[in-house]
Design an enzyme around this catalytic site. Structure first.
Site, PDB file in Angstrom:
ATOM      1  N   GLU A  22      10.612 -17.633  -1.858  1.00 32.77           N
ATOM      2  CA  GLU A  22      11.593 -16.745  -1.878  1.00 32.77           C
ATOM      3  C   GLU A  22      10.874 -15.347  -1.014  1.00 32.77           C
ATOM      4  O   GLU A  22      11.712 -14.818   0.021  1.00 32.77           O
ATOM      5  CB  GLU A  22      12.160 -16.261  -2.960  1.00 32.77           C
ATOM      6  N   GLU A  23       9.623 -14.978  -1.411  1.00 34.20           N
ATOM      7  CA  GLU A  23       9.237 -13.994  -0.866  1.00 34.20           C
ATOM      8  C   GLU A  23       8.839 -13.888   0.434  1.00 34.20           C
ATOM      9  O   GLU A  23       8.423 -12.968   1.305  1.00 34.20           O
ATOM     10  CB  GLU A  23       7.878 -13.666  -1.840  1.00 34.20           C
ATOM     11  N   ASP A  54      17.920 -12.514  -9.646  1.00 35.20           N
ATOM     12  CA  ASP A  54      16.720 -11.956  -8.962  1.00 35.20           C
ATOM     13  C   ASP A  54      16.815 -10.538  -9.771  1.00 35.20           C
ATOM     14  O   ASP A  54      17.779 -10.045 -10.216  1.00 35.20           O
ATOM     15  CB  ASP A  54      16.819 -11.873  -7.649  1.00 35.20           C
ATOM     16  N   HIS A  76       7.424  -4.718  -7.325  1.00 35.83           N
ATOM     17  CA  HIS A  76       6.169  -5.124  -6.342  1.00 35.83           C
ATOM     18  C   HIS A  76       4.953  -4.340  -6.915  1.00 35.83           C
ATOM     19  O   HIS A  76       4.161  -3.721  -5.977  1.00 35.83           O
ATOM     20  CB  HIS A  76       6.597  -5.163  -5.077  1.00 35.83           C
ATOM     21  N   ASP A 120       9.414  -9.982 -11.218  1.00 38.27           N
ATOM     22  CA  ASP A 120      10.014 -10.539  -9.733  1.00 38.27           C
ATOM     23  C   ASP A 120       9.430 -11.910  -9.339  1.00 38.27           C
ATOM     24  O   ASP A 120       8.386 -11.906  -9.024  1.00 38.27           O
ATOM     25  CB  ASP A 120       9.905  -9.555  -8.659  1.00 38.27           C
TER      26      ASP A 120
END
Length: 355
Positions: free
Chosen positions: A210-211, A233, A320, A177
């Protein structure tokens, strides 16, 4: 998959890019995209934009974010142990016992992250949720002075990076990711460039931050002013234990990229993606999202006067974490899907809903 694109993927997966500290991986992107793109730009925010056939009348933006979740050094105590805050969304339990890397101006510093051993925990501590304040980084320093000679407050930290192969063309490691989505948009632009007859202008964007709030997609989309914008994504694969497929839908590794439907997605873009997949025998899956997407497609859709947005997602197990798992076949098919989508665009295509 050809060897050069696979090596590009592996280089990105072993290059750090916590939000706000993406420069190292953006150098990798610029180097690779410079071999085929008409132009490769970097804006003041740090987004890298590679264009193919930029003279086309219809501007299509493809966004994959290059940033990853990480940690940030906030304190070095008198014994040389290091405390951090998070960059992006972490479940602290994923960090316990992990091998880490602190990325300093002088190079990388190996570290481990841990907590009080289970033998020493009280009954109450054993039952309590793990909190970041109860974890620390250990670089093996003798004392605070030695630790401060190696590490500074504000240095970014990541899990130990790398990619390992599994059965059935699956691979795992940190920062799938969204390295996989970034790989897809860059590779799609490269493949589009191989067509003799190109019509639309394609912009492959390696977006930053983005995070921490879809920030790079906002700034890069404003600059490009696209007619069509597709974010790539990862999405949660549901083909593993404890995931409720009735709630989350059916998303499987190895069955192709996921084309999303819902209010964040332009229905004509969705229809065209499906038509292209079926015409070229590209495997795909369908998923639904009834709200604004928590990824770059959200920011792209609402840029300037609005953009015909789409979302193509890569199935990902264990998001994650240190062992995010994806299928190489899925990302290869996603790149082909987007290249063919770009090739299908004509000047008289009207992607306004209902028109």
């Amino acid at each position: 998959m050809e060897s050069a694109p696979l090596q590009f993927l592996e280089r990105m997966l072993t290059t750090p890019s916590p939000s706000g500290y993406e420069a190292p991986v953006q150098s990798v992107v610029r180097e690779y995209a410079g071999k085929f793109a008409d132009n490769v730009d970097t804006d003041f925010h740090g987004n890298v934009i590679a264009s193919v056939h930029s003279s086309g009348n219809v501007r299509v933006m493809m966004a994959g974010h290059c940033d990853q979740i990480g940690l940030l050094v906030t304190q070095i105590d008198e014994m040389g142990f290091i405390r951090c805050q998070t960059i992006g969304g972490w479940d602290p339990v994923q960090l316990v016992g992990q091998k880490m890397t602190i990325w300093t101006d002088e190079g990388e510093v190996p570290a481990v992250i841990s907590r009080k051993p289970i033998h020493l925990l009280t009954d109450a501590e054993r039952k309590a949720a793990i909190l970041l304040k109860d974890l620390w980084l250990d670089i093996g320093a003798r004392d605070q002075a030695q630790a401060k000679s190696l590490v500074k407050v504000g240095d970014p930290v990541t899990l130990q990076l790398g990619m390992q192969k599994m059965q059935n063309d699956l691979v795992f490691g940190p920062k799938m990711d969204d390295t996989t989505g970034l790989w897809v948009v860059v590779e799609a632009a490269r493949r589009y460039g191989q067509f003799q007859d190109k019509n639309c202008a394609a912009f492959a964007v390696s977006t930053v931050q983005e995070e921490i709030g879809l920030r790079g997609a906002k700034t890069s989309a404003y600059g490009i002013d696209p007619h069509i914008g597709i974010a790539v994504d990862v999405t949660h694969a549901t083909d593993c234990p404890t995931i409720d497929r009735g709630e989350r839908g059916e998303v499987y590794l190895g069955r192709g990229p996921v084309i999303y439907r819902g209010p964040n997605m332009n229905p004509k873009v969705v229809s065209r993606l499906i038509e292209v997949a079926e015409e070229h025998n590209i495997p795909y899956q369908i998923a639904a999202l009834g709200k604004a997407a928590p990824n770059d497609s959200n920011a792209i859709q609402t840029t300037r006067g609005g953009v015909a947005a789409g979302l193509v997602a890569i199935p990902n197990r264990y998001m994650h974490s240190a062992v995010e798992t994806i299928s190489l076949e899925d990302i290869d098919h996603a790149a082909t899907l987007l290249a063919e989508f770009l090739h299908s665009i004509q000047d008289d295509d009207d992607f306004r809903p209902g028109m």
